[in-house]
Motif scaffolding. Structure first.
Motif, PDB file in Angstrom:
ATOM      1  N   ILE A 147      33.432  -6.244  11.323  1.00 56.85           N
ATOM      2  CA  ILE A 147      32.263  -5.654  12.733  1.00 56.85           C
ATOM      3  C   ILE A 147      30.530  -5.756  12.963  1.00 56.85           C
ATOM      4  CG2 ILE A 147      32.082  -3.033  13.384  1.00 56.85           C
ATOM      5  CD1 ILE A 147      33.623  -1.961  11.181  1.00 56.85           C
ATOM      6  N   ALA A 148      31.117  -5.780  14.531  1.00 56.98           N
ATOM      7  CA  ALA A 148      29.350  -6.915  14.505  1.00 56.98           C
ATOM      8  C   ALA A 148      28.172  -5.255  14.909  1.00 56.98           C
ATOM      9  CB  ALA A 148      29.356  -7.234  15.978  1.00 56.98           C
ATOM     10  N   ASP A 149      28.747  -4.465  15.488  1.00 59.34           N
ATOM     11  CA  ASP A 149      27.732  -2.832  15.496  1.00 59.34           C
ATOM     12  C   ASP A 149      27.142  -2.503  13.808  1.00 59.34           C
ATOM     13  OD1 ASP A 149      26.401  -1.102  16.005  1.00 59.34           O
ATOM     14  OD2 ASP A 149      27.668   0.094  17.604  1.00 59.34           O
ATOM     15  N   PRO A 150      26.144  -2.728  13.853  1.00 57.95           N
ATOM     16  CA  PRO A 150      25.342  -2.043  12.501  1.00 57.95           C
ATOM     17  C   PRO A 150      25.886  -0.474  12.134  1.00 57.95           C
ATOM     18  CG  PRO A 150      23.681  -2.757  13.837  1.00 57.95           C
ATOM     19  CD  PRO A 150      24.717  -3.458  14.183  1.00 57.95           C
ATOM     20  N   GLU A 151      25.582   0.419  13.140  1.00 58.78           N
ATOM     21  CA  GLU A 151      25.961   1.338  12.668  1.00 58.78           C
ATOM     22  C   GLU A 151      27.093   2.023  12.460  1.00 58.78           C
ATOM     23  OE1 GLU A 151      23.814   3.922  12.033  1.00 58.78           O
ATOM     24  OE2 GLU A 151      22.405   2.463  11.913  1.00 58.78           O
ATOM     25  N   VAL A 152      28.192   1.662  13.218  1.00 60.28           N
ATOM     26  CA  VAL A 152      29.622   1.155  13.270  1.00 60.28           C
ATOM     27  C   VAL A 152      30.460   0.797  11.720  1.00 60.28           C
ATOM     28  CG1 VAL A 152      31.602   0.970  14.027  1.00 60.28           C
ATOM     29  CG2 VAL A 152      30.461   1.201  16.095  1.00 60.28           C
ATOM     30  N   LYS A 153      29.785  -0.088  11.268  1.00 60.70           N
ATOM     31  CA  LYS A 153      30.090  -0.468  10.202  1.00 60.70           C
ATOM     32  C   LYS A 153      29.420  -0.154   9.270  1.00 60.70           C
ATOM     33  CE  LYS A 153      29.121  -4.734   7.874  1.00 60.70           C
ATOM     34  NZ  LYS A 153      28.966  -6.364   8.153  1.00 60.70           N
ATOM     35  N   LYS A 154      28.169   0.839   8.851  1.00 56.64           N
ATOM     36  CA  LYS A 154      27.750   1.734   8.110  1.00 56.64           C
ATOM     37  C   LYS A 154      28.594   2.796   7.892  1.00 56.64           C
ATOM     38  CE  LYS A 154      23.920   3.732   6.592  1.00 56.64           C
ATOM     39  NZ  LYS A 154      22.831   4.637   6.969  1.00 56.64           N
TER      40      LYS A 154
END
Length: 181
Positions: A147-154
């Motif tokens: 997952i590239a988006d850091p907020e989505v990944k978190k």
């Protein structure tokens, strides 16, 4: 920064409890020990999620055929829950143990420099990380992408930790319920 606040910004710190360590295991602020415990927590959570799924699915679905053709034991002959442990042949438990060992030691290896839960293979040598696992554990060589988006990944990593914690409690509850009834 005090040892009590050293891990308040880590993954898994979620409302309503925030950073919760009732036994004080991380009160010394040792980052290496915290990392090891987080790796173990994620691994146990993943195993528990699979165990809960297996415990529930076997109530509704059985494979056709034989689990042991030589002993004439069908999949439908294996009872649900803990009672199955005494019905599966010893060779089956040996195969299961070897498979889990291969997965743990070579196929799903936690490199200490990677974030907890980011696994790779060491099938071709410890230094070789020839592929990594992407979303839903799909290996990179099969098209799995992180997952590239850091907020989505978190958000998704926090959900995995929370679901793993729930699954650890759930499978223990299932074991107790199965043992008492």
């Amino acid at each position: 920064e005090s040892p009590l606040r050293a891990f308040e910004n880590e993954l898994g710190v979620q409302p309503p409890l925030g950073f919760w360590d009732p036994a004080g295991l991380s009160s010394d602020g040792d980052a290496k020990e915290f990392y090891r415990r987080r790796v173990v927590e994620i691994k146990h959570g993943r195993v528990s999620m699979l165990a809960c799924t297996g415990y529930i699915v076997q109530e509704f679905f059985r494979f056709p055929g034989y689990i042991s053709p030589s002993s004439e034991i069908k999949f439908t002959d294996i009872p649900n829950g803990l009672a199955a442990a005494t019905k599966v042949p010893a060779v089956g438990w040996f195969q299961y143990t070897v498979f889990c060992g291969i997965c743990d030691l070579w196929l799903m290896h936690q490199v200490p420099t990677n974030p907890p839960g980011k696994l790779c293979t060491r099938l071709f040598g410890e230094e070789t990380t020839n592929y990594e696992y992407g979303f839903l554990g799909i290996p990179g060589y099969l098209g799995g992408k992180a997952i590239a988006d850091p907020e989505v990944k978190k958000k998704k990593l926090n959900a995995e930790i929370a679901n793993g914690r729930l699954a650890m409690m759930a499978i223990i509850g299932m074991f107790f319920q199965d043992g008492l009834t």
